[in-house]
Design a protein around this motif. Structure first.
Motif, PDB file in Angstrom:
ATOM      1  N   LYS A   1       0.989  -1.507  -0.028  1.00  0.00           N
ATOM      2  CA  LYS A   1       0.204  -0.100  -0.459  1.00  0.00           C
ATOM      3  C   LYS A   1       0.977   1.534   0.235  1.00  0.00           C
ATOM      4  O   LYS A   1       0.399   2.457  -0.396  1.00  0.00           O
ATOM      5  N   LYS A   2       1.923   1.089   0.713  1.00  0.00           N
ATOM      6  CA  LYS A   2       2.777   2.478   1.010  1.00  0.00           C
ATOM      7  C   LYS A   2       4.260   2.334  -0.022  1.00  0.00           C
ATOM      8  O   LYS A   2       5.024   2.393   1.258  1.00  0.00           O
ATOM      9  N   PRO A   3       4.578   1.424  -0.510  1.00  0.00           N
ATOM     10  CA  PRO A   3       6.386   0.997  -0.929  1.00  0.00           C
ATOM     11  C   PRO A   3       7.206   2.063  -0.831  1.00  0.00           C
ATOM     12  O   PRO A   3       8.354   1.849  -0.872  1.00  0.00           O
ATOM     13  N   GLU A   4       6.991   3.469  -1.143  1.00  0.00           N
ATOM     14  CA  GLU A   4       7.843   4.415  -1.639  1.00  0.00           C
ATOM     15  C   GLU A   4       8.571   4.399   0.521  1.00  0.00           C
ATOM     16  O   GLU A   4       8.078   4.724   1.270  1.00  0.00           O
ATOM     17  N   GLY A   5      10.300   4.145  -0.035  1.00  0.00           N
ATOM     18  CA  GLY A   5      10.557   4.960   1.093  1.00  0.00           C
ATOM     19  C   GLY A   5      10.664   3.635   1.779  1.00  0.00           C
ATOM     20  O   GLY A   5      12.457   3.636   1.821  1.00  0.00           O
ATOM     21  N   LEU A   6      10.619   2.668   1.143  1.00  0.00           N
ATOM     22  CA  LEU A   6      10.987   0.996   1.317  1.00  0.00           C
ATOM     23  C   LEU A   6      12.303   0.627   0.140  1.00  0.00           C
ATOM     24  O   LEU A   6      12.059   0.564  -1.516  1.00  0.00           O
ATOM     25  N   ASP A   7      13.788  -0.343   0.445  1.00  0.00           N
ATOM     26  CA  ASP A   7      14.341  -0.880  -0.197  1.00  0.00           C
ATOM     27  C   ASP A   7      13.827  -2.268  -0.289  1.00  0.00           C
ATOM     28  O   ASP A   7      13.511  -2.942  -0.088  1.00  0.00           O
ATOM     29  N   LEU A   8      12.632  -2.106  -1.468  1.00  0.00           N
ATOM     30  CA  LEU A   8      12.331  -4.056  -2.095  1.00  0.00           C
ATOM     31  C   LEU A   8      13.775  -4.291  -2.117  1.00  0.00           C
ATOM     32  O   LEU A   8      13.571  -5.362  -1.725  1.00  0.00           O
ATOM     33  N   ALA A   9      14.669  -3.992  -2.851  1.00  0.00           N
ATOM     34  CA  ALA A   9      16.201  -4.749  -3.221  1.00  0.00           C
ATOM     35  C   ALA A   9      16.404  -5.406  -1.899  1.00  0.00           C
ATOM     36  O   ALA A   9      16.989  -6.720  -2.086  1.00  0.00           O
ATOM     37  N   ALA A  10      16.782  -4.520  -1.387  1.00  0.00           N
ATOM     38  CA  ALA A  10      17.290  -4.983  -0.006  1.00  0.00           C
ATOM     39  C   ALA A  10      16.797  -5.836   1.135  1.00  0.00           C
ATOM     40  O   ALA A  10      16.795  -7.063   1.391  1.00  0.00           O
ATOM     41  N   LEU A  11      15.375  -5.760   0.484  1.00  0.00           N
ATOM     42  CA  LEU A  11      13.920  -7.234   1.248  1.00  0.00           C
ATOM     43  C   LEU A  11      14.462  -8.078   1.044  1.00  0.00           C
ATOM     44  O   LEU A  11      14.617  -8.585   1.470  1.00  0.00           O
ATOM     45  N   LEU A  12      14.490  -8.469  -0.134  1.00  0.00           N
ATOM     46  CA  LEU A  12      15.407  -9.973  -1.278  1.00  0.00           C
ATOM     47  C   LEU A  12      15.854  -9.966  -0.692  1.00  0.00           C
ATOM     48  O   LEU A  12      15.655 -11.240  -0.510  1.00  0.00           O
ATOM     49  N   ASP A  13      16.677  -9.270  -0.250  1.00  0.00           N
ATOM     50  CA  ASP A  13      18.008 -10.077  -0.128  1.00  0.00           C
ATOM     51  C   ASP A  13      18.392 -10.397   1.496  1.00  0.00           C
ATOM     52  O   ASP A  13      19.097 -11.498   1.831  1.00  0.00           O
TER      53      ASP A  13
END
Length: 222
Positions: A138-150
């Motif tokens: 809902k509010k992905p702005e500011g999240l580091d999605l690549a780092a979460l996947l890491d």
């Protein structure tokens, strides 16, 4: 309406407790035997009562705590109060409802997300990941999605069950909601095989991330 007491609510819940349902629930980490439709009906009748909610929570009774979470004012809790409540939420359903019905509506949700996701207690950390999944969707702005996947790639396979489920949900949500990261999310899911063999009832989507992602994207595009 006359004021309802804690004792009256506890008595009503005790009368509804079904030993067979309790046995089923206990296999899933919930020590109560009250039909949730009937429990919700009690909460609907009581309406919002913050003081009663706090008193019911203090009983440490699982069914009473579920009612408390339905009749409380989510924004009335302070940050440290929510933290204490989560750490004391023994039952799985209480933990889930607290995060989904209360913490997500709190002004402290993001602050708690950041604190909990790094907590050494895997059950507390699972709440942080649940809040992270909400932000991914809902509010992905500011999240580091690549780092979460890491992190998911490195830690999910060997994580304790509750934490593993929460991380797997986040993995699936990244793949569902963010096309740019979908291929990597699918690859991680396929390689780690977390929940690949989870028994899934007919007409339900498997929690295995590659199947989950593929099915949800198909529905969106159909």
């Amino acid at each position: 309406m006359t004021e309802t007491t804690v004792a009256e609510v506890l008595a009503e819940l005790k009368a509804l407790d079904d030993p067979k349902m309790r046995a089923v629930n206990e296999r899933h980490g919930d020590d109560h035997g009250v039909n949730l439709t009937k429990l919700r009906a009690i909460a609907k009748r009581l309406k919002t009562q913050q003081d009663l909610a706090r008193e019911l929570w203090a009983t440490d009774d699982t069914a009473a705590r579920l009612v408390a979470l339905l009749i409380c004012r989510p924004k009335a809790f302070e940050r440290d109060e929510l933290d204490t409540m989560l750490r004391g939420a023994r039952a799985a359903k209480v933990h889930d409802w607290l995060v989904n019905y209360v913490v997500k509506k709190s002004v402290y949700a993001e602050e708690l997300r950041v604190a909990w996701v790094a907590d050494p207690d895997p059950v507390v950390a699972s709440a942080g990941w649940a809040l992270t999944t909400e932000r991914v969707a809902k509010k992905p702005e500011g999240l580091d999605l690549a780092a979460l996947l890491d992190v998911i790639e490195a830690e999910m396979k060997d994580a304790p069950e509750r934490l593993q489920w929460a991380m797997n949900h986040c993995l699936a949500q990244i793949g569902i909601s963010h096309e740019r990261h979908r291929a990597r999310a699918l690859e991680i899911g396929e390689r780690l095989e977390v929940l690949k063999d989870y028994p899934t009832p007919p007409n339900c989507t498997s929690p295995y991330a590659p199947i989950w992602i593929t099915e949800m994207v198909r529905r969106t595009n159909s």
